[in-house]
Enzyme design. Structure first.
Site, PDB file in Angstrom:
ATOM      1  N   GLU A 443      42.770 -43.819  56.304  1.00  0.00           N
ATOM      2  CA  GLU A 443      42.198 -44.202  57.604  1.00  0.00           C
ATOM      3  C   GLU A 443      41.086 -45.238  57.439  1.00  0.00           C
ATOM      4  O   GLU A 443      40.078 -45.192  58.150  1.00  0.00           O
ATOM      5  CB  GLU A 443      41.660 -42.975  58.342  1.00  0.00           C
TER       6      GLU A 443
HETATM    7  C1  LIG Z   1      48.066 -39.404  51.100  1.00  0.00           C
HETATM    8  C2  LIG Z   1      47.968 -40.675  51.898  1.00  0.00           C
HETATM    9  C3  LIG Z   1      48.324 -40.657  53.233  1.00  0.00           C
HETATM   10  C4  LIG Z   1      48.267 -41.836  53.981  1.00  0.00           C
HETATM   11  N1  LIG Z   1      48.700 -41.842  55.287  1.00  0.00           N
HETATM   12  C5  LIG Z   1      48.898 -43.028  55.915  1.00  0.00           C
HETATM   13  C6  LIG Z   1      49.564 -43.102  57.178  1.00  0.00           C
HETATM   14  O1  LIG Z   1      49.925 -42.084  57.775  1.00  0.00           O
HETATM   15  N2  LIG Z   1      49.791 -44.311  57.718  1.00  0.00           N
HETATM   16  C7  LIG Z   1      49.400 -45.464  57.106  1.00  0.00           C
HETATM   17  O2  LIG Z   1      49.668 -46.538  57.634  1.00  0.00           O
HETATM   18  N3  LIG Z   1      48.728 -45.447  55.930  1.00  0.00           N
HETATM   19  C8  LIG Z   1      48.484 -44.251  55.316  1.00  0.00           C
HETATM   20  N4  LIG Z   1      47.846 -44.216  54.105  1.00  0.00           N
HETATM   21  C9  LIG Z   1      47.362 -45.456  53.526  1.00  0.00           C
HETATM   22  C10 LIG Z   1      45.832 -45.548  53.503  1.00  0.00           C
HETATM   23  O3  LIG Z   1      45.321 -45.703  54.788  1.00  0.00           O
HETATM   24  C11 LIG Z   1      45.456 -46.686  52.537  1.00  0.00           C
HETATM   25  O4  LIG Z   1      45.780 -46.235  51.236  1.00  0.00           O
HETATM   26  C12 LIG Z   1      43.989 -47.062  52.632  1.00  0.00           C
HETATM   27  O5  LIG Z   1      43.698 -47.637  53.877  1.00  0.00           O
HETATM   28  C13 LIG Z   1      43.589 -48.044  51.535  1.00  0.00           C
HETATM   29  O6  LIG Z   1      44.522 -49.077  51.380  1.00  0.00           O
HETATM   30  P1  LIG Z   1      45.118 -49.399  49.941  1.00  0.00           P
HETATM   31  O7  LIG Z   1      45.582 -48.133  49.330  1.00  0.00           O
HETATM   32  O8  LIG Z   1      46.113 -50.490  50.065  1.00  0.00           O
HETATM   33  O9  LIG Z   1      43.880 -49.896  49.093  1.00  0.00           O
HETATM   34  P2  LIG Z   1      43.321 -51.400  49.051  1.00  0.00           P
HETATM   35  O10 LIG Z   1      43.257 -51.951  50.425  1.00  0.00           O
HETATM   36  O11 LIG Z   1      44.075 -52.168  48.037  1.00  0.00           O
HETATM   37  O12 LIG Z   1      41.831 -51.175  48.553  1.00  0.00           O
HETATM   38  C14 LIG Z   1      41.525 -50.927  47.170  1.00  0.00           C
HETATM   39  C15 LIG Z   1      40.008 -50.792  47.021  1.00  0.00           C
HETATM   40  O13 LIG Z   1      39.378 -52.031  47.397  1.00  0.00           O
HETATM   41  C16 LIG Z   1      38.387 -51.778  48.366  1.00  0.00           C
HETATM   42  N5  LIG Z   1      38.334 -52.904  49.310  1.00  0.00           N
HETATM   43  C17 LIG Z   1      39.361 -53.527  49.922  1.00  0.00           C
HETATM   44  N6  LIG Z   1      38.908 -54.480  50.729  1.00  0.00           N
HETATM   45  C18 LIG Z   1      37.560 -54.465  50.646  1.00  0.00           C
HETATM   46  C19 LIG Z   1      36.502 -55.205  51.252  1.00  0.00           C
HETATM   47  N7  LIG Z   1      36.741 -56.158  52.150  1.00  0.00           N
HETATM   48  N8  LIG Z   1      35.231 -54.897  50.917  1.00  0.00           N
HETATM   49  C20 LIG Z   1      34.961 -53.911  50.027  1.00  0.00           C
HETATM   50  N9  LIG Z   1      35.912 -53.181  49.432  1.00  0.00           N
HETATM   51  C21 LIG Z   1      37.192 -53.451  49.741  1.00  0.00           C
HETATM   52  C22 LIG Z   1      38.804 -50.499  49.069  1.00  0.00           C
HETATM   53  O14 LIG Z   1      37.697 -49.855  49.674  1.00  0.00           O
HETATM   54  C23 LIG Z   1      39.392 -49.710  47.901  1.00  0.00           C
HETATM   55  O15 LIG Z   1      38.363 -49.057  47.209  1.00  0.00           O
HETATM   56  C24 LIG Z   1      47.827 -43.038  53.373  1.00  0.00           C
HETATM   57  C25 LIG Z   1      47.440 -43.022  52.023  1.00  0.00           C
HETATM   58  C26 LIG Z   1      47.521 -41.879  51.288  1.00  0.00           C
HETATM   59  C27 LIG Z   1      47.150 -41.920  49.827  1.00  0.00           C
END
Ligand SMILES: Cc1cc2nc3c(=O)[nH]c(=O)nc-3n(C[C@H](O)[C@H](O)[C@H](O)COP(=O)(O)OP(=O)(O)OC[C@H]3O[C@@H](n4cnc5c(N)ncnc54)[C@H](O)[C@@H]3O)c2cc1C
Length: 598
Positions: A443
């Protein structure tokens, strides 16, 4: 085996004695009849459902997890989950705070908030199925066409169908502007959607006959980035003209994630293969429409950690009273026993009280925000609606990030109270820790929440909404500042409230010269803001408790509340001094590190 007792007394304290919810609801015509008796009766029944139906499935659901049949591409949830959902529907719980126009019971969100806290304590993985569906309902209610509302909302409200949120793709999570899923307009007004979504919670499951997926995708003429994203409703089964289910749509689960916690929730890779969808809201404005669901989910995620904090605390407290190890430093306490129970040791008490304070502060804040949502949606006065919306927007990232960071700390501390037994599955404590971990990530990660708070909600409007909240804090300080008995709570709160203005201006000024300064300060800033909010609620709760005691009430609940508030201000609140110092240390020590991070 862990146990769970719904914290009804504390919920009633927050609702009836601190927030005076029934009085506030009387101002909202559609909720004017929701009195304290109704609230208490619903919570009592809801607590029974959580403790007696869901909680017994928490460990077994974790151990069994979900399974995908590769032939049928259908997901099966752990034993008992589907039956529990049938009971949930039967009890009318899905419709609790939904609009009567679509078959809902029309009860206020503030009631749903406490109900969901109990569901989350009992079984977070299970609760995500109806929880996300509720967000889909809110989004469609706000942005759906009349046809979508007519076809989809009654089924989501009754719980006959569930909803999901499909945003994330393999190459993009935080930066949704990068998403690639495509939607092509068809002659009949529908869209053909192709792409891959990952990590979709509850993406497929056996709870219901049908699932409505809310999917973000790009139209062929879409501008690049986040301004070119549209939102679509994609039904698992195509809907016939009369609303009944037709053939399987081109959307299915391609795989289940193997993950750290919430094993009972199906985290699915979703394949969209010529899936038929209908547009929700305006073309290219999908992210704005989706924000309704994302904001609901952010409050929901904070509530997940609140639930876990409470249940972990209850179990750690019981264990600490029972487990005998060593003697108290200040002399034997249990003379008839071989050793004293570990609750006599100061640091064990600190761990317990940290969890208790985080649960009670979080509950007050979460109920306050739910009431703001009720006011924002249905208060007759436009100004109240507007103010409530602004305050809720400010407090949403705090609920999401502060409560989930606290929840993780609290579950780890409660696990620690069990010593080595906390690491062993049998006691259930390690599951609370594993389940709590995801809440800081999904989220929008907590870093992203902090940027939203500081960048958009505070600096983005020159601190106007923060000032609005500051006025509310200021009113309490003025009212209680003359009360000597309140000075231990009001004095530190007043100091932080004053420091907050200068602290915010300093970061804002530095940020104008170098935006990395905002990024470097944001996480610390959110924690400071979180303590300002918790400090305000603990002072309010202490004030109510003192008044009750002064009036001769001997219920130990009020003394306990004062002791928790004292602990909070003495041991947790002072963290703000370090946080302000590290935030002020700026970005240089992070960014001038090309060799350290080579
Ligand atoms: C169990 C689980 C359930 C989920 N359920 C859903 C769902 O129902 N629907 C859905 O759509 N998604 C869902 N997600 C996805 C989830 O919302 C994302 O994993 C999350 O938003 C982070 O995106 P990412 O994994 O691509 O990480 P990334 O976006 O690649 O981020 C990696 C790291 O970089 C940091 N970062 C990125 N950009 C910045 C910035 N501008 N400034 C500082 N730091 C930054 C982040 O904070 C993080 O620490 C789920 C994930 C999991 C693991």
């Amino acid at each position: 085996m862990p146990s769970y007792n719904p914290p009804l007394r504390d919920m009633q304290f927050v609702m009836h004695e601190v927030l005076n919810v029934s009085d506030a609801l009387k101002q909202i015509p559609r909720h004017a009849d929701t009195d304290a008796d109704t609230i208490n009766a619903v919570l009592e029944e809801g607590g029974k459902f959580a403790a007696e139906v869901l909680f017994p499935l928490n460990i077994s659901g974790d151990q069994e997890g979900c399974t995908l049949n590769p032939q049928t591409r259908e997901v099966t949830t752990p034993k008992g989950f589907k039956e529990a959902y049938a009971q949930y529907i039967e009890g009318g719980w899905a419709a609790l705070s939904c609009d009567p126009e679509f078959g809902g019971q029309g009860l206020p969100f503030v009631l749903n908030q406490c109900f969901y806290e109990m569901l989350n304590s009992a079984n977070q993985a299970w609760t995500m199925y109806p929880g996300l569906s509720h967000g889909a309902y809110e989004c469609l209610q706000a942005h759906g066409t009349d046809e979508q509302k007519k076809q989809l909302l009654p089924k989501l409200v009754s719980g006959e169908w569930l909803g999901t949120m499909c945003l994330t793709e393999p190459h993009c999570g935080t930066d949704l502007g990068l998403l690639r899923t495509k939607a092509e307009p068809q002659a009949d007004g529908t869209y053909k959607i192709n792409g891959t979504k990952i990590f979709i919670s509850s993406g497929d499951n056996d709870f219901t006959d049908n699932i409505i997926h809310l999917v973000l995708a790009r139209l062929p003429d879409a501008p690049k980035g986040s301004k070119g994203i549209s939102l679509f409703a994609v039904s698992k089964y195509k809907l016939k003209a009369d609303g009944s289910l037709g053939e399987h749509n081109g959307i299915y689960c391609g795989g289940l994630e193997h993950k750290m916690g919430i094993h009972g929730n199906a985290t699915c890779q979703m394949i969209l293969d010529n899936a038929m969808g209908t547009l929700v809201g305006q073309p290219h404005k999908g992210l704005q429409a989706m924000f309704v669901m994302m904001n609901a989910a952010r409050l929901g995620v904070g509530n997940q950690s609140l639930g876990l904090t409470e249940v972990a605390y209850q179990n750690a407290l019981a264990y600490a009273k029972d487990r005998l190890q060593m003697r108290s430093l200040s002399g034997t306490k249990a003379k008839d026993k071989e050793a004293d129970p570990i609750i006599v040791h100061p640091d064990v008490r600190k761990m317990l009280l940290t969890a208790k304070a985080y649960a009670e502060g979080g509950r007050a804040l979460a109920c306050y925000c739910a009431l703001l949502l009720d006011q924002h949606l249905y208060h007759p006065d436009e100004k109240v609606r507007q103010d409530s919306d602004e305050l809720l927007a400010l407090l949403t990232p705090i609920i999401k990030a502060f409560l989930t960071d606290n929840g993780f700390q609290a579950t780890v501390m409660c696990q620690q109270v069990f010593g080595g037994h906390g690491y062993i599955k049998e006691w259930g404590m390690e599951q609370f820790v594993r389940d709590a971990r995801i809440n800081m990530i999904y989220e929008g990660t907590n870093t992203v929440q902090s940027l939203d708070l500081l960048g958009r909600k505070v600096l983005g409007n020159n601190g106007a909404t923060l000032k609005k909240f500051g006025k509310i804090v200021g009113a309490l300080i003025e009212e209680e500042g003359v009360n000597e008995k309140m000075s231990e709570f009001i004095s530190p709160l007043a100091v932080l409230a004053e420091q907050m203005t200068k602290f915010t201006m300093e970061i804002g000024f530095k940020g104008m010269q170098n935006p990395d300064e905002v990024g470097a300060a944001a996480v610390d800033y959110l924690r400071v803001a979180g303590h300002l909010v918790f400090g305000y609620f603990f002072a309010r709760m202490a004030s109510v408790a003192l008044k009750k005691i002064a009036a001769g009430d001997t219920d130990p609940f009020y003394q306990a509340k004062l002791q928790t508030a004292r602990f909070y201000f003495a041991k947790l609140f002072p963290e703000t001094a370090t946080l302000m110092r590290t935030a002020r240390a700026g970005s240089k020590s992070l960014m001038d590190t090309h060799l350290a991070l080579a």
